[in-house]
Each structure stands twice: as C-alpha cells, then as structure tokens.
Design an enzyme around this catalytic site. Sequence first.
Site, mmCIF file in Angstrom:
data_model
loop_
_atom_site.group_PDB
_atom_site.id
_atom_site.type_symbol
_atom_site.label_atom_id
_atom_site.label_comp_id
_atom_site.label_asym_id
_atom_site.label_seq_id
_atom_site.Cartn_x
_atom_site.Cartn_y
_atom_site.Cartn_z
ATOM 1 N N LEU A 15 32.565 49.448 -22.008
ATOM 2 C CA LEU A 15 31.098 49.684 -21.790
ATOM 3 C C LEU A 15 29.975 49.275 -22.867
ATOM 4 C CD1 LEU A 15 31.315 53.504 -20.850
ATOM 5 C CD2 LEU A 15 30.292 51.900 -19.609
ATOM 6 N N TYR A 54 45.350 37.698 -25.367
ATOM 7 C CA TYR A 54 45.110 38.208 -24.085
ATOM 8 C C TYR A 54 45.304 39.638 -23.790
ATOM 9 C CZ TYR A 54 45.881 33.333 -22.770
ATOM 10 O OH TYR A 54 45.801 32.002 -22.281
ATOM 11 N N GLY A 355 44.882 29.436 -34.317
ATOM 12 C CA GLY A 355 45.896 29.739 -33.103
ATOM 13 C C GLY A 355 47.496 29.845 -33.740
ATOM 14 N N CYS A 382 41.061 26.871 -39.728
ATOM 15 C CA CYS A 382 42.882 27.374 -39.740
ATOM 16 C C CYS A 382 43.513 26.505 -39.125
ATOM 17 C CB CYS A 382 42.768 28.828 -39.483
ATOM 18 S SG CYS A 382 44.344 29.788 -40.066
ATOM 19 N N HIS A 508 38.954 31.470 -42.140
ATOM 20 C CA HIS A 508 38.284 31.775 -40.871
ATOM 21 C C HIS A 508 36.623 32.160 -41.377
ATOM 22 C CE1 HIS A 508 41.529 31.832 -38.220
ATOM 23 N NE2 HIS A 508 42.137 32.496 -39.170
ATOM 24 N N GLU A 510 34.122 32.197 -39.741
ATOM 25 C CA GLU A 510 33.497 32.779 -38.565
ATOM 26 C C GLU A 510 33.493 34.448 -38.810
ATOM 27 O OE1 GLU A 510 36.422 31.186 -38.249
ATOM 28 O OE2 GLU A 510 37.728 32.527 -36.810
#
Length: 531
Positions: A15, A54, A355, A382, A508, A510
């Site tokens: 939500l 996932y 990854g 990375c 990382h 980000e």
Amino acid sequence: MTKYVFVTGGVVSGLGKGITSASIALLLKARGYKVFMQKFDPYINVDPGTMSPYQHGEVFVTADGAETDLDLGHYERFIDEELNYSSSVSMGKIYARVLDNERRGDYLGGTVQIVPHVTNEIKKSIYESSYSSHADIIITEIGGTVGDIEGAAILESLRQIRYELGIKNTLFVHTTLIPFLFGSNELKTKPTQQSIIELRRIGIQPDIIVARANNCLSDELKSKLSLFSSIAKENIIDAIDTNNIYQIPINFHKQKIDEIIIDHFGIAKKRINLKNWHKLINKVENLNEKAIEIAIVGKYTSLQDAYLSVAEAIKHAGYEESKNININWIDSENLEKKDLKKVFKNIDGIVIPGGFGSRGIEGKIKTIQYARENNIPFLGLCLGMQLATIEFARHVCGLKDANSCEFDDSSANLIIDIMEEQKSIINLGGTMRLGNYDCEIKNNTLAHKLYKKRNIKERHRHRYEFNDKYRSLLEKHGIVFSGINKISNLVEIIEYKNHPFFIACQFHPEFKSRPIRSHPLFKGLIRACKK
Ligand code: GLN
C-alpha cells in the site's frame, strides 16, 4: 519522554506503508523534532540478507552494516538520517534472541511463551531504540497486513506498549486501501472497516487512517468511516496515487497530519520548515522534457524493486541536473548472443548494478566491453566493478580465462578472488564485508574530480575482492586504481583513463544518495550522459 508512532497496514500489502511512515517522520523532523525510524518484519528470516531479490526486492545496507528491508532506503532518503542495526527487526531476530536467552538459562526454569517472552523481546527492541537514538519521536512501521498470523505477536506487543505508556505517548496510524468498484463506480470502505475491527479485536484503536485510493474520499464517505471506526473525520487522510513519491509528505501536510500527531502527543507546535522539500518538488516538476536514457543491465530486471536504490540514485542525479531520466531495464541473460549495437541504440549511459551468482554474467561482461569500446558513459557497482576488471583483463590484457572464483574457481587467472577473511566462513547470513569502510581517493583522478575530497566512507556488501596480484598489469594497460582502503589494501574504485566516463566501485554508492543531495558518482554519470 519519547513518543511512539506505530504504522500498521490493512486490507492488502504493497500500500505504501513505508512511504507513509517516512512521510510522517519527515514532517515531524521538519517541525524540529528528532526522529528515529524502525521497521518490524513478521518473517522468520533473521534478516533479508539471505532472501532472493525476487522474494523481497533489494537488500538495503545501513552504515553499521545491517542488511535490511528496502523500506529503510525510503526512510533514509526522506528523513536524511543514517539509520542502524536497531532500525530493522524481524521476527527471526526476535526468536533467535529468545532462544539464546533460553539456552543461557535466563528464564530460570519458566515455560517460554509468546506472551510474555516473545512480546517482551519485541518491546525491548522498541524501547532500546529510544535510548540509543535519543529521539523525541520514534516511527515504527509494522510489515505485513493486520490479520496475518505472523504479525500477531508484534501487534500484541504494541497493545501492551500503549497500555504501559498511555494513549498520550503512543499513536496508531492505520494505512488501508479503499478500492474503487467499476460498475457501481464507488469507493468502498467495507474492507477498511473490517480491518479496523480486526485491529480492535487485538485491543488496538487506531488514531489516524491513511486511506490509499485513486481519488479523495468524499465528505460523506469520511463521515461513514468515522462513524464505524470511532476516528474523527479530520484524522482520515487521503493518500491518492501520485506520479512522484516525494510529493506525498506535502499532500499529508496539507491535510494537517503533522498537526494532528503533535496535538495528540500534546507537544509544542513548532514551525515547520519544508523549504528544501518544496525546492525538490519544484525541481522534479520542472525537468527538461527530453529524457536521458540509462540502461540498468542486471538479472533481476523483471522485479525492479531489486534495484530500488540504484534507480532512485539515478533519478536523484537527474533532479540535480534538471534532466528527466528514462530507465531501460535490460536482462543480462543471453545478452552475449545479441547485437549490442541494436540493444543499446538509444542508450546514453550504462549501469551494471550489484549481484550474486553466475547467471547473466557473460552478458554483463559483453555490455561492459561495449561501453568501454564505444565511449558510452559507464558506472559499475560492486559486481559491476568486479566484472569491469574481468572484462579488461580478458580483452585488453590478454588473459582470456580471467574470472571471479564466485563463477569459476578453476580459472588460472582469478582477477576477483575470495577475501582472505571470508575463507573460513561457513554461515551465509550476515557474514559478508558489510557497511561503511574508508576509501582514500588518489589525486588527479576522475573519482577525485567527482567527490572533491580525499577521504570518503561508503557502504559495502560483498564477499569477493579484486586480486591485488593483477593490479600492476591492469595499471599498465590504462586502469587507474583511484580508491583504496588503506587498512586492508582492498581496491574500492577503478576507472579507465582513455574513456570519457568509465568508473566502477566495490561499494554501493546508491545507498547514500538523497533526493535533495545526489551522489557524486551518479551525478558524474548523468553529467557525462548530458555531454
Ligand atoms: N557477488 C559479489 C560478491 O559477493 C558482488 C556482490 C554485490 O554486488 N553486492 O563479492
């Protein structure tokens, strides 16, 4: 005394509870209060670090090295505060603590039960975060949906906290969905009524409803919901869909949610300062129409949440450069068999994110080669850095079998190798090189031009490292090792001299990008693309 805001969710998941929580925290901070945020997750994993992207989307990493839910990324981006290990609590973590206590004999022969032993441990992690953060207000989001079996112990703990601290020190925000029924063309409040009944059954009366709907609720609907839920009409806040999530705090503020919370707690109504945030919204709404096309080449591209912070960081750089960004999600699997000229025909810049595992690796390596040889701005994160060095070793230095021991440990040229201290580790969870590490930047490099300083700290999450044996060979052919961790001598940043913008890092970046302050590496990428 610390005040506690608890954010629960009803009716359906997804939500935007995380954004709701972050928006509330942002408004309270803008009112001059020190805030701290926390997320409780009902699953039994100790943390999301071992979960597939996932299942769970991105794993966000805090400065102190906790592997956490991606909502913490929203929190940090909204409130611009570094959160920590105590900001992310799963039921797995709670059970692990309870079982440790039991084995130590801490329960003195008692029968260990959900109430009080598990609930005490939950309450402890909420109370402790108030001591350690010294916050005026703690905003705790409860993952899952009211009514889930997994979340029952958490809600029971919150009921106890309200009983212990009183209504004036605790506030419950219930986020729900008000669906629109086509045919009768109506917004329907019944699911929300029932979810509130479910909360009451546990003993919790919410104080505010945040109603996610595709339209504002009419006065009549609010009256109805108010009557059924014993919540004042003004405390029912519309959360209509927006194109830009950073607009949501402003929408809430217009409906006085911050004032309602402050009045409830009986604390001073300090003046709100949303100057920076308004500036941001203004930028976001006035971006140059023609978009910069960025390709994110990864293997989880069917679930974009797996790269949430990367996508946000790219957008932040766009805000700073007044540029619309269009992200092209490109699946790296089988890419090596495709004509990359066609795949990247309209692409201005390429990002290879982090990854794990070997699927899609060769496609990423071919992409890096394509970016390097065709002068396309490139940023590797990375795994993206590891693959950039492998690509270079293979195609420029002539080491055809160059690889990482993560993918092929029989290769004679392991450009990327397992870190020494990782060799003896058996457990997968929480054992990587995690969180902040120092990096010293070399003068006269692209990295130095972007960061404009010599010493930085960035967040990490990896098990493998650049193999130092190959440093001089790569250097000889034009790679610059522009960022090094001096203590461990680990490579942190590499760049390629003979290219307009080719840079990659072992960390990382980000996770440290903010909408109001974009990260130097991403800003550099977008600037290079603009040119
Ligand atoms: N799989 C690589 C490692 O563990 C890279 C990790 C990452 O990209 N976060 O070192």
